[in-house]
Design a protein around this motif. Structure first.
Motif, PDB file in Angstrom:
ATOM      1  N   UNK A   3     -28.765 -24.276 -26.544  1.00  0.00           N
ATOM      2  CA  UNK A   3     -29.471 -25.145 -25.619  1.00  0.00           C
ATOM      3  C   UNK A   3     -30.643 -24.389 -25.002  1.00  0.00           C
ATOM      4  N   UNK A   4     -31.706 -25.136 -24.744  1.00  0.00           N
ATOM      5  CA  UNK A   4     -32.897 -24.518 -24.154  1.00  0.00           C
ATOM      6  C   UNK A   4     -32.726 -24.222 -22.675  1.00  0.00           C
ATOM      7  N   UNK A   5     -31.943 -25.036 -21.995  1.00  0.00           N
ATOM      8  CA  UNK A   5     -31.803 -24.907 -20.554  1.00  0.00           C
ATOM      9  C   UNK A   5     -30.339 -24.685 -20.190  1.00  0.00           C
ATOM     10  N   UNK A   6     -30.108 -23.769 -19.256  1.00  0.00           N
ATOM     11  CA  UNK A   6     -28.754 -23.544 -18.758  1.00  0.00           C
ATOM     12  C   UNK A   6     -28.453 -24.606 -17.691  1.00  0.00           C
ATOM     13  N   UNK A   7     -27.196 -24.665 -17.289  1.00  0.00           N
ATOM     14  CA  UNK A   7     -26.816 -25.623 -16.254  1.00  0.00           C
ATOM     15  C   UNK A   7     -27.578 -25.364 -14.955  1.00  0.00           C
ATOM     16  N   UNK A   8     -27.777 -24.085 -14.638  1.00  0.00           N
ATOM     17  CA  UNK A   8     -28.507 -23.732 -13.421  1.00  0.00           C
ATOM     18  C   UNK A   8     -29.936 -24.249 -13.470  1.00  0.00           C
ATOM     19  N   UNK A   9     -30.578 -24.095 -14.634  1.00  0.00           N
ATOM     20  CA  UNK A   9     -31.950 -24.567 -14.779  1.00  0.00           C
ATOM     21  C   UNK A   9     -32.010 -26.091 -14.711  1.00  0.00           C
ATOM     22  N   UNK A  10     -31.059 -26.757 -15.330  1.00  0.00           N
ATOM     23  CA  UNK A  10     -31.033 -28.221 -15.311  1.00  0.00           C
ATOM     24  C   UNK A  10     -30.897 -28.730 -13.890  1.00  0.00           C
ATOM     25  N   UNK A  11     -29.986 -28.140 -13.127  1.00  0.00           N
ATOM     26  CA  UNK A  11     -29.794 -28.578 -11.738  1.00  0.00           C
ATOM     27  C   UNK A  11     -31.041 -28.297 -10.912  1.00  0.00           C
ATOM     28  N   UNK A  12     -31.709 -27.173 -11.188  1.00  0.00           N
ATOM     29  CA  UNK A  12     -32.975 -26.875 -10.496  1.00  0.00           C
ATOM     30  C   UNK A  12     -34.044 -27.906 -10.806  1.00  0.00           C
ATOM     31  N   UNK A  13     -34.147 -28.313 -12.065  1.00  0.00           N
ATOM     32  CA  UNK A  13     -35.131 -29.329 -12.455  1.00  0.00           C
ATOM     33  C   UNK A  13     -34.800 -30.665 -11.799  1.00  0.00           C
ATOM     34  N   UNK A  14     -33.522 -31.012 -11.757  1.00  0.00           N
ATOM     35  CA  UNK A  14     -33.130 -32.275 -11.117  1.00  0.00           C
ATOM     36  C   UNK A  14     -33.450 -32.260  -9.626  1.00  0.00           C
ATOM     37  N   UNK A  15     -33.201 -31.130  -8.981  1.00  0.00           N
ATOM     38  CA  UNK A  15     -33.517 -31.035  -7.548  1.00  0.00           C
ATOM     39  C   UNK A  15     -35.020 -31.131  -7.314  1.00  0.00           C
ATOM     40  N   UNK A  16     -35.780 -30.548  -8.228  1.00  0.00           N
ATOM     41  CA  UNK A  16     -37.234 -30.635  -8.127  1.00  0.00           C
ATOM     42  C   UNK A  16     -37.687 -32.087  -8.262  1.00  0.00           C
ATOM     43  N   UNK A  17     -37.035 -32.839  -9.131  1.00  0.00           N
ATOM     44  CA  UNK A  17     -37.381 -34.243  -9.322  1.00  0.00           C
ATOM     45  C   UNK A  17     -36.953 -35.128  -8.175  1.00  0.00           C
ATOM     46  N   UNK A  18     -35.959 -34.670  -7.391  1.00  0.00           N
ATOM     47  CA  UNK A  18     -35.483 -35.466  -6.257  1.00  0.00           C
ATOM     48  C   UNK A  18     -36.332 -35.280  -5.000  1.00  0.00           C
TER      49      UNK A  18
END
Length: 88
Positions: A3-18
């Motif tokens: 996978x290109x993104x780890x769970x930590x990165x995914x959650x960071x991206x989601x928080x950025x989008x929120x």
């Protein structure tokens, strides 16, 4: 498949989008992901912390192992039943 993104990165991206005033399309473009991927991640990881995501990953891998064990046991049982019904 890596996978290109780890769970930590995914959650960071989601928080950025929120964040207020942030356009999802811009966040997706910044991280080079599609909007569909963003919303799929939001469905799976929405509201989670990093520790929750790690626990989910651990539970999913444990569940896969258990399913494999059950499938192997079912094959063994079916084989034994087949042998027991044959007349020698």
């Amino acid at each position: 498949m890596k996978k290109r993104f780890s769970e930590e990165q995914i959650i960071g991206i989601l928080r950025e989008g929120e964040a207020d005033g942030v356009v999802i399309r811009d966040v997706c473009r910044k991280h080079n992901i599609t909007e569909q991927t963003f919303f799929r991640w939001r469905t799976k990881f929405g509201g989670m912390t990093v520790s929750d995501a790690r626990r989910l990953k651990d539970l999913e891998s444990e569940n896969a192992k258990l399913k494999k064990i059950v499938a192997e046991q079912m094959l063994a049982i079916e084989g034994l039943k087949e042998i027991a019904t044959k007349k020698w």
